[in-house]
Design a protein around this motif. Sequence first.
Motif: not given
Length: 191
Positions: A126-127, A129-130, A156-157, A160-161, A164
């Motif tokens: 996840v980090r 991708v962020e 970006a966060r 990323t969320t 998902q």
Amino acid sequence: MARIREFDIDRALDRAMDLFWRKGYAETSLQDLLKELSIGSGSFYAAFGSKEQLYDRCLERYTSLQGGDLRETLDGTADIRTAVRKVLVPMIEADLTDPTRGCLVVSTSTQCGEQPSAAERVTTAVRQVESLLAGALEQAQVRGEISPDKNPRELARFLTTFIQGIRVVGQARTGREFAEDALSVAMRALD
């Protein structure tokens, strides 16, 4: 004299990853893995250690391949909106085509949360991708493609969320209209 391994590790990881993807971690037995990889238990333990270690290696391979694809897409397109669409649309299409497959990172986060190595690997993915998105968004801001009042790390966060989340609802078979509406709203976050 030690026997030389007679199988390709990357190919074995890909086959094991596919099996974990189809059946899930908990439902995949050692016997399933031995059959899928066409190896004996001694070779399995010598090459991979344990089912959990194999799963961790599969997840590492998956995130490495996905991270490379994401980096290539974000680096290969000058316009950030085009790049983000190039990232998101194939995910949506993949989930519409085969909603049971989904994303291995999402599956891991929901199925293997009690395993420290898997949870750590999910956090790392996840980090990653962020970080890749934040870098692309920062460059886009420098080029004037997104407003200077936008915070690239926050965007970006969010994205990323969103990635998902879109993978989860894709597995729920929400359909094309649902996904396209969600994508439209996500893209407006860049305005």
